[in-house]
Scaffold this motif. Structure first.
Motif, PDB file in Angstrom:
ATOM      1  N   ILE A 155       1.948  -3.859   2.225  1.00 30.90           N
ATOM      2  CA  ILE A 155       3.144  -3.067   2.504  1.00 30.90           C
ATOM      3  C   ILE A 155       3.244  -2.781   3.999  1.00 30.90           C
ATOM      4  O   ILE A 155       2.253  -2.414   4.646  1.00 30.90           O
ATOM      5  N   VAL A 156       4.478  -2.939   4.531  1.00 29.89           N
ATOM      6  CA  VAL A 156       4.816  -2.508   5.890  1.00 29.89           C
ATOM      7  C   VAL A 156       6.147  -1.775   5.818  1.00 29.89           C
ATOM      8  O   VAL A 156       7.058  -2.202   5.085  1.00 29.89           O
ATOM      9  N   ALA A 157       6.267  -0.677   6.559  1.00 28.51           N
ATOM     10  CA  ALA A 157       7.505   0.112   6.555  1.00 28.51           C
ATOM     11  C   ALA A 157       8.037   0.284   7.970  1.00 28.51           C
ATOM     12  O   ALA A 157       7.271   0.273   8.941  1.00 28.51           O
ATOM     13  N   PHE A 158       9.345   0.448   8.060  1.00 29.72           N
ATOM     14  CA  PHE A 158       9.992   0.686   9.355  1.00 29.72           C
ATOM     15  C   PHE A 158      10.074   2.186   9.610  1.00 29.72           C
ATOM     16  O   PHE A 158      10.397   2.963   8.716  1.00 29.72           O
ATOM     17  N   ASP A 159       9.781   2.587  10.856  1.00 31.00           N
ATOM     18  CA  ASP A 159       9.844   3.985  11.304  1.00 31.00           C
ATOM     19  C   ASP A 159       8.738   4.838  10.694  1.00 31.00           C
ATOM     20  O   ASP A 159       8.117   4.481   9.702  1.00 31.00           O
ATOM     21  N   GLU A 160       8.519   5.977  11.338  1.00 28.10           N
ATOM     22  CA  GLU A 160       7.455   6.879  10.922  1.00 28.10           C
ATOM     23  C   GLU A 160       8.020   8.085  10.172  1.00 28.10           C
ATOM     24  O   GLU A 160       9.153   8.477  10.374  1.00 28.10           O
ATOM     25  N   THR A 161       7.203   8.662   9.331  1.00 25.67           N
ATOM     26  CA  THR A 161       7.514   9.928   8.683  1.00 25.67           C
ATOM     27  C   THR A 161       6.214  10.512   8.149  1.00 25.67           C
ATOM     28  O   THR A 161       5.311   9.772   7.740  1.00 25.67           O
ATOM     29  N   GLU A 162       6.097  11.840   8.146  1.00 27.73           N
ATOM     30  CA  GLU A 162       4.884  12.491   7.650  1.00 27.73           C
ATOM     31  C   GLU A 162       4.644  12.178   6.172  1.00 27.73           C
ATOM     32  O   GLU A 162       3.514  12.267   5.692  1.00 27.73           O
ATOM     33  N   ALA A 163       5.705  11.803   5.456  1.00 27.08           N
ATOM     34  CA  ALA A 163       5.569  11.500   4.030  1.00 27.08           C
ATOM     35  C   ALA A 163       4.608  10.339   3.790  1.00 27.08           C
ATOM     36  O   ALA A 163       3.980  10.261   2.724  1.00 27.08           O
ATOM     37  N   TYR A 164       4.467   9.434   4.776  1.00 33.71           N
ATOM     38  CA  TYR A 164       3.553   8.306   4.609  1.00 33.71           C
ATOM     39  C   TYR A 164       2.107   8.790   4.402  1.00 33.71           C
ATOM     40  O   TYR A 164       1.300   8.102   3.790  1.00 33.71           O
ATOM     41  N   GLU A 165       1.787   9.961   4.956  1.00 34.03           N
ATOM     42  CA  GLU A 165       0.417  10.479   4.856  1.00 34.03           C
ATOM     43  C   GLU A 165       0.041  10.812   3.412  1.00 34.03           C
ATOM     44  O   GLU A 165      -1.145  10.951   3.091  1.00 34.03           O
ATOM     45  N   LEU A 166       1.033  10.982   2.548  1.00 37.81           N
ATOM     46  CA  LEU A 166       0.763  11.301   1.145  1.00 37.81           C
ATOM     47  C   LEU A 166       0.422  10.055   0.334  1.00 37.81           C
ATOM     48  O   LEU A 166      -0.037  10.156  -0.802  1.00 37.81           O
TER      49      LEU A 166
END
Length: 339
Positions: free
Chosen positions: A275-286
């Protein structure tokens, strides 16, 4: 270009200056009838009259206000970039007013009109689809603006862009180099050029590596039905014999929705699915596995946008300028190469 005055409006409407003042300043007065008010409003619109709401700047005709229109202020990308733009605008002596269009054309046009009549000196804009006509009107009204995040290829305008095609190609090549053969691109169903460039970078990378692109390599998602479309798409695609072995999400909002679905699936990441995602968000830490992602140079985007707009406010005759900045891929556990 001569500034339209309240006297000009009065002459065009065929009423007194006092009547124009009462109508445009929304003062209650029984002497002003509806017909007169309608005449005044029509004349003001036809003359592109802008009320002087900054009395302290009467001599200079400066308000030191600039506007920022983002697509969705709740999106971490836009909230972060708004803070950067606000800080940079303050350094240059501007007050920043922020509006969120929610990707709605009518709301977008309403915000443009509000900023125009508030005498904003310039705008930084993330345009919505099919907004060329109202933006061309803004250019005729001599209000400078700069595009960020996305752009409209049919329009000549100042813009700050990122290398959407190149970074998408790079992400796809990274997944292919890791042994992934059936990559799914999760993207918005849109005609916005910057997102189409991400799609094209993906498809061109597949072709360059002799991998066939089929309809099952692209999941188009309606922005109003993200969770529903991703649920339906994943239910279908992951139950086939040729289920994906990698997923590339082209926005953080799509990624968060997709990751929620994948966390319930029991799929082994990255062994069975990268998996690769565009842009950052704190939700990724979950997410259970550290996520590979693309970061945009938010600070450079914000500073460049304010600088470009300030230059255009200072010298309206400057030629249009396009600045392209580079996004970066951060490789973490979620897209580790197959053994």
């Amino acid at each position: 270009m001569k500034k339209v005055s309240i006297k000009d409006v009065a002459l065009k409407a065929g009423v007194s200056i006092a009547s124009v003042s009462y109508v445009l300043n929304n003062k209650e007065n029984s002497r002003i009838g509806k017909d007169t008010a309608d005449k005044v409003i029509k004349a003001a619109e036809e003359l592109n009259y802008r009320a002087n709401t900054a009395a302290k700047n009467l001599k200079t005709q400066r308000t030191n206000i600039i506007g920022l229109i983002v697509a969705d202020i709740a999106n971490p990308y836009f909230s972060q970039i708004a803070r950067i733009i606000e800080n940079e605008a303050t350094k240059k002596g501007y007050t920043l007013i922020i509006g969120s269009s929610d990707e709605n054309k009518e709301k977008f046009e309403s915000l443009l009109n509000m900023f125009y009549h508030r005498q904003a000196e310039g705008l930084i804009i993330a345009p919505v689809e099919n907004s060329e006509i109202c933006l061309e009107k803004l250019q005729k009204q001599k209000l400078p603006f700069v595009f960020i995040d996305r752009y409209l290829p049919k329009m000549q305008a100042d813009s700050i862009q990122i290398n959407n095609y190149d970074i998408s190609y790079t992400v796809t090549q990274h997944l292919i180099n890791g042994g992934r053969k059936n990559i799914l691109l999760v993207a918005y169903d849109t005609m916005l050029e910057h997102l189409l460039q991400r799609n094209k970078g993906f498809t061109d990378a597949l072709k360059a590596n002799n991998l066939e692109f089929t309809p099952d390599n692209l999941l188009n998602v309606n922005k109003d039905y993200i969770d529903q479309d991703i649920d339906n798409g994943f239910n279908r695609l992951f139950q086939t014999n040729s289920k994906p072995d990698a997923v590339f999400f082209t926005s953080n909002k799509l990624a968060v929705s997709g990751l929620k679905k994948l966390m319930k699936s029991g799929i082994n990441i990255p062994a069975d699915l990268a998996i690769v995602a565009f842009d950052e968000t704190e939700a990724y830490e979950l997410f259970s596995v550290p996520l590979s992602y693309v970061s945009q140079p938010l600070t450079d985007i914000g500073i460049s946008a304010v600088t470009l707009l300030h230059d255009k406010i200072t010298d309206p005759l400057l030629p249009f300028k396009t600045i392209v900045l580079n996004a970066q891929m951060h490789i973490r556990d979620s897209s580790k190469h197959k053994n």
